[in-house]
Design a protein around this motif. Structure first.
Motif, PDB file in Angstrom:
ATOM      1  N   ALA A   1      30.208  33.703  39.020  1.00 25.74           N
ATOM      2  CA  ALA A   1      29.076  33.581  38.100  1.00 25.74           C
ATOM      3  C   ALA A   1      29.520  33.010  36.748  1.00 25.74           C
ATOM      4  N   LEU A   2      30.710  33.431  36.287  1.00 24.05           N
ATOM      5  CA  LEU A   2      31.178  33.024  34.958  1.00 24.05           C
ATOM      6  C   LEU A   2      32.369  32.071  35.019  1.00 24.05           C
ATOM      7  N   SER A   3      32.739  31.635  36.226  1.00 28.69           N
ATOM      8  CA  SER A   3      33.730  30.580  36.462  1.00 28.69           C
ATOM      9  C   SER A   3      35.184  30.991  36.277  1.00 28.69           C
ATOM     10  N   ARG A   4      35.551  31.473  35.103  1.00 27.38           N
ATOM     11  CA  ARG A   4      36.970  31.778  34.863  1.00 27.38           C
ATOM     12  C   ARG A   4      37.065  33.150  34.228  1.00 27.38           C
ATOM     13  N   VAL A   5      37.736  34.070  34.890  1.00 25.26           N
ATOM     14  CA  VAL A   5      37.861  35.437  34.378  1.00 25.26           C
ATOM     15  C   VAL A   5      39.281  35.950  34.598  1.00 25.26           C
ATOM     16  N   TYR A   6      39.647  36.960  33.803  1.00 26.63           N
ATOM     17  CA  TYR A   6      40.891  37.685  34.079  1.00 26.63           C
ATOM     18  C   TYR A   6      40.650  39.156  33.844  1.00 26.63           C
ATOM     19  N   THR A   7      41.454  39.951  34.512  1.00 26.91           N
ATOM     20  CA  THR A   7      41.352  41.397  34.379  1.00 26.91           C
ATOM     21  C   THR A   7      42.760  41.919  34.181  1.00 26.91           C
ATOM     22  N   PHE A   8      42.914  42.850  33.253  1.00 24.95           N
ATOM     23  CA  PHE A   8      44.236  43.375  32.893  1.00 24.95           C
ATOM     24  C   PHE A   8      44.067  44.874  32.791  1.00 24.95           C
ATOM     25  N   GLY A   9      44.613  45.582  33.753  1.00 26.89           N
ATOM     26  CA  GLY A   9      44.414  47.019  33.788  1.00 26.89           C
ATOM     27  C   GLY A   9      45.287  47.662  34.838  1.00 26.89           C
ATOM     28  N   PRO A  10      45.129  48.987  35.009  1.00 22.15           N
ATOM     29  CA  PRO A  10      45.997  49.711  35.933  1.00 22.15           C
ATOM     30  C   PRO A  10      45.669  49.476  37.402  1.00 22.15           C
ATOM     31  N   ALA A  11      46.693  49.539  38.230  1.00 17.21           N
ATOM     32  CA  ALA A  11      46.561  49.500  39.690  1.00 17.21           C
ATOM     33  C   ALA A  11      47.525  50.547  40.249  1.00 17.21           C
ATOM     34  N   PHE A  12      47.315  50.912  41.491  1.00 14.58           N
ATOM     35  CA  PHE A  12      47.984  52.094  42.040  1.00 14.58           C
ATOM     36  C   PHE A  12      48.477  51.818  43.454  1.00 14.58           C
ATOM     37  N   ARG A  13      49.648  52.331  43.786  1.00 12.13           N
ATOM     38  CA  ARG A  13      50.177  52.263  45.148  1.00 12.13           C
ATOM     39  C   ARG A  13      50.826  53.607  45.475  1.00 12.13           C
TER      40      ARG A  13
ATOM     41  N   ARG B   1      62.281  49.929  41.558  1.00 14.56           N
ATOM     42  CA  ARG B   1      61.278  48.857  41.697  1.00 14.56           C
ATOM     43  C   ARG B   1      59.885  49.389  42.001  1.00 14.56           C
ATOM     44  N   HIS B   2      59.695  50.710  42.018  1.00 11.65           N
ATOM     45  CA  HIS B   2      58.400  51.248  42.411  1.00 11.65           C
ATOM     46  C   HIS B   2      57.803  52.137  41.336  1.00 11.65           C
ATOM     47  N   LEU B   3      56.546  51.906  41.047  1.00 14.94           N
ATOM     48  CA  LEU B   3      55.751  52.800  40.229  1.00 14.94           C
ATOM     49  C   LEU B   3      54.479  53.115  41.002  1.00 14.94           C
ATOM     50  N   ALA B   4      54.021  54.344  40.934  1.00 12.89           N
ATOM     51  CA  ALA B   4      52.754  54.688  41.588  1.00 12.89           C
ATOM     52  C   ALA B   4      51.580  54.139  40.784  1.00 12.89           C
ATOM     53  N   GLU B   5      51.791  53.962  39.487  1.00  9.74           N
ATOM     54  CA  GLU B   5      50.761  53.418  38.583  1.00  9.74           C
ATOM     55  C   GLU B   5      51.410  52.328  37.757  1.00  9.74           C
ATOM     56  N   PHE B   6      50.802  51.152  37.736  1.00 13.74           N
ATOM     57  CA  PHE B   6      51.358  50.048  36.961  1.00 13.74           C
ATOM     58  C   PHE B   6      50.208  49.200  36.440  1.00 13.74           C
ATOM     59  N   TRP B   7      50.509  48.323  35.501  1.00 12.80           N
ATOM     60  CA  TRP B   7      49.458  47.434  34.987  1.00 12.80           C
ATOM     61  C   TRP B   7      49.593  46.064  35.622  1.00 12.80           C
ATOM     62  N   MET B   8      48.466  45.465  35.855  1.00 12.88           N
ATOM     63  CA  MET B   8      48.473  44.179  36.537  1.00 12.88           C
ATOM     64  C   MET B   8      47.528  43.227  35.814  1.00 12.88           C
ATOM     65  N   LEU B   9      47.977  42.005  35.703  1.00 17.10           N
ATOM     66  CA  LEU B   9      47.144  40.914  35.195  1.00 17.10           C
ATOM     67  C   LEU B   9      46.664  40.103  36.393  1.00 17.10           C
ATOM     68  N   GLU B  10      45.362  39.889  36.496  1.00 22.11           N
ATOM     69  CA  GLU B  10      44.841  39.070  37.588  1.00 22.11           C
ATOM     70  C   GLU B  10      43.850  38.061  37.011  1.00 22.11           C
ATOM     71  N   ALA B  11      44.030  36.808  37.392  1.00 18.07           N
ATOM     72  CA  ALA B  11      43.159  35.732  36.912  1.00 18.07           C
ATOM     73  C   ALA B  11      42.498  35.071  38.110  1.00 18.07           C
ATOM     74  N   GLU B  12      41.264  34.659  37.921  1.00 22.20           N
ATOM     75  CA  GLU B  12      40.512  34.029  39.013  1.00 22.20           C
ATOM     76  C   GLU B  12      39.728  32.849  38.440  1.00 22.20           C
ATOM     77  N   ALA B  13      39.842  31.676  39.097  1.00 23.83           N
ATOM     78  CA  ALA B  13      39.210  30.465  38.564  1.00 23.83           C
ATOM     79  C   ALA B  13      38.364  29.795  39.638  1.00 23.83           C
ATOM     80  N   SER B  14      37.108  29.566  39.308  1.00 23.73           N
ATOM     81  CA  SER B  14      36.223  28.838  40.222  1.00 23.73           C
ATOM     82  C   SER B  14      36.398  27.335  40.039  1.00 23.73           C
TER      83      SER B  14
END
Lengths: 457, 457
Positions: free
Chosen positions: B209-221, B229-242
């Protein structure tokens, strides 16, 4: 997308976007497309034959020349030479139409609603407010930190925290166990873990080393309530400042932050806020103007006096020691003060264990050095306090609250080792966005909202 | 705190901070204090009698005059006229000493470690990198969004998601139920809900809908692994481009982002990165220099050829169709390319359902248009792909992956209604920080780290 208002025209351009409206006339077709980057679409004209297969919601790539537009809505329009449909739409099933639809309807289509003008404007405003938060706190020498989501403490003690487990643990828990069978398997972390309801205690941890910090991230409440005021997941801004000794200074910081974040958002999203003022809440400009004057300040005790004297019949009783209810908070902000008001020094019994006693606290009327910022239309927007920084009094507070000091040993250490006077505040981000956009339902202010019974994807 | 390097001296100042070192001589005491805002402390001098009760870790308020310093470490020092101890420290129990301590030791004291020079430098660098992320993506017309933490989909299909329940539900599940008894009570959301492992699918929702977005926040495994090399909680940057159709363009975007975020962090935190280069990893400057050259690019198939021809004995077999293991990834980045390398077009069978088929994909060697960015010392830093944007092929992919298309109906809608070619990538934030600071253990890069068995507060 090049803004239609841009003066510097480029003669040959290719643009991408989704079609908002198609209007086919005998000799020309008018197509309005948007890529979401700004609120105003681009008007495009093409031969009617080229527009026959186009519908609201189609994605297209259009090439052509920018020309001066005879229309009043825009200075320039795209005269299309080539139109490529990237993604079609079946107009019978597409949930959005060019006509206006209600927010209730859009909430039924959360995966598509971002294409509507309102939600495009909301997410752009949300982005602007996020940047305005950064700008203010960085300018005040606060460092952004990321406090954890997973935690074993319930900072507010309200008992509304979500529990986090693994599938394996849950499966073992749910399987029938004979009496005398071994206990349930151990949890991933070895003990119960919850989703955070507040990052405050962890922010204090870092503030007791780096002096001034803020954290901006998700928080969670398992409140079994489906109202316009409840989200199970929301974003919260929390700031914590060391070497801060006065509640007035803390309120001034909170007040400056609200004003600066509002101004910064308005500067970045002037067109989108004008959209909300026109279509969502015509009182918005006056509500934003109310932020420019100094915010009123009164103690809880003074608020009780005001409410007792008010020419109103209250549903909930007004008496020193009882909580302020929504009707009371709205009266104070909307009628008595006609703008934001800090209510300070609440009774100790109503507030969490970590708050510092007020200087005006007396044995028969114990109060803490805290504030709630009440604003018209929204109610409580910000809450803050000075923190108890003496280890012995803090231990006493924990015991009085029925909490085990051993579980807070890490937190007591912050007072055992080089304690400093400090304070901080927290602001619900969706509530702030509600205040500056006039949107009434918090579910419309989260990008993908979660509430009781609603987490489909 | 006024920087000791500032030229413009103010004669009378009051400063706050925690004591790093105290050195009492016959006629003068030297006290180094820090408030955490910068890495360099402030040297203060006072009468020896005033310093007798001071220890490392005490918090103090010092007033005095700034004078030119005869020392080589600083240009100015504070000649103290008044010293007020705000918080004492028992030197027998205070976990930090003025001597250097190991990161292993500091990890045992996570509530106090932020007071150490290294962790102060880390959190300031983390703040700078957060701002550098904002700067880059905003400059590229990406809007920041906040994708949800609570989700009912497992985007990566790895089955390592944490489950979220309420205490009431867990209690009911764990109580013995007789055979034939009614089923467990309903969950808060009416169905199983997990902590997100990736915000990608929700980012695609808004990008459509908005073409280019990014999200920066926590993710979990919920990986049951206690490694560096492992964290159960970490921050991730994700970008998405239409409207993005080429994997090369996507890699160029990822490459530009890494370079810009690194440069932006270095510009804001030059002193702190110099600290890491001196005390933590002397190869850091050359590793950061490697980012200035264009990153190498090779296909998975080419990588298999390189690894097969390498004069190495591999622990894990090298054969087309098998995953690249850490030893392979390190060889490619550290030995073969001596710098960052994009490995592209992995076998379809190794990758999630949402990836677009490569243009070079053949029936006997099916591959997808994806990349992993491998960097020396860290391994995979970024992963990205073009996304399948055809609704029918996406449904086929879901079925092949054993997933129910009905559960992804909301996601398929994004392809049913005005689909567009698009792609995106994700970067683990702590891994990025490891790369630019030289810190080897991810547990030292999260402000409050969580991993298997570790979530004490």
């Amino acid at each position: 997308m090049p803004s239609a208002a841009d003066e510097a025209a480029s003669p040959n351009v290719t643009i991408h976007g989704w079609i908002r409206t198609v209007r086919v006339q005998k000799h020309v077709a008018f197509v309005d497309i948007s890529d979401g980057s700004i609120g105003v679409g681009m008007q495009c004209t093409m031969e009617p034959a080229k527009a026959r297969s186009l519908h609201t919601g189609c994605s297209v790539r259009l090439s052509g020349t920018l020309v001066s537009s005879p229309g009043v809505e825009q200075k320039r329009e795209l005269r299309v030479s080539e139109c490529v449909v990237l993604g079609t739409v079946d107009p019978k099933t597409y949930p959005l139409h060019k006509a206006r639809v209600s927010f209730d309807y859009l909430r039924q289509h959360p995966n598509i609603r971002s294409r509507s003008k309102s939600f495009g404007a909301l997410w752009r405003t949300r982005n602007s407010a996020t940047l305005a938060i950064q700008d203010f706190f960085q300018s005040q020498q606060f460092l952004q930190i990321h406090t954890p989501i997973l935690t074993s403490n319930d900072c507010e003690g309200a008992g509304e925290a979500f529990r986090v487990v693994t599938n394996d643990f849950l499966k073992a828990m749910s399987e029938p166990r004979a009496p005398g069978a071994p206990p349930a398997p151990s949890e991933f972390f070895g003990h119960p873990v919850y989703l955070t309801v507040s990052g405050q205690l962890h922010a204090e941890l870092v503030a007791s080393a780096l002096s001034r910090v803020y954290t901006f991230g998700p928080a969670f409440r398992a409140e079994p309530s489906d109202s316009t005021r409840h989200l199970a997941e929301f974003w919260m801004l929390e700031a914590e400042a060391s070497f801060l000794t006065s509640l007035d200074d803390l309120m001034s910081l909170a007040e400056a932050s609200i004003r600066s974040i509002t101004d910064g958002t308005a500067a970045r999203s002037a067109d989108d806020l004008a959209f909300f003022a026109k279509w969502v809440d015509t009182t918005l400009p006056s509500r934003l103007d109310a932020l420019t004057a100094p915010f009123a300040r009164m103690t809880y005790t003074e608020a009780i006096t005001v409410l007792s004297a008010a020419d109103r019949t209250w549903t909930h009783p007004v008496r020193w020691g009882l909580p302020l209810q929504t009707e009371h908070e709205r009266y104070l902000a909307e009628v008595h003060c006609r703008g934001p008001v800090f209510v300070t020094d609440y009774p100790t019994a109503q507030k969490p264990f970590y708050m510092l006693a007020s200087s005006s606290s007396t044995p028969d009327r114990e109060t803490v050095a805290c504030f709630d910022l009440l604003v018209p239309g929204v109610g409580e927007l910000v809450g803050g306090s000075l923190r108890e920084h003496d280890v012995h009094r803090l231990e006493t507070n924990l015991r009085r609250a029925g909490l085990d000091p051993v579980a807070y040993d890490w937190y007591l250490d912050l007072r055992r080792f080089g304690t400093v006077p400090h304070g901080g505040f927290g602001m619900g981000f969706e509530r702030f966005l509600a205040y500056i956009t006039g949107m009434a339902n918090l579910k419309d202010l989260a990008v993908v909202p979660r509430w009781l019974g609603h987490c489909r994807y």
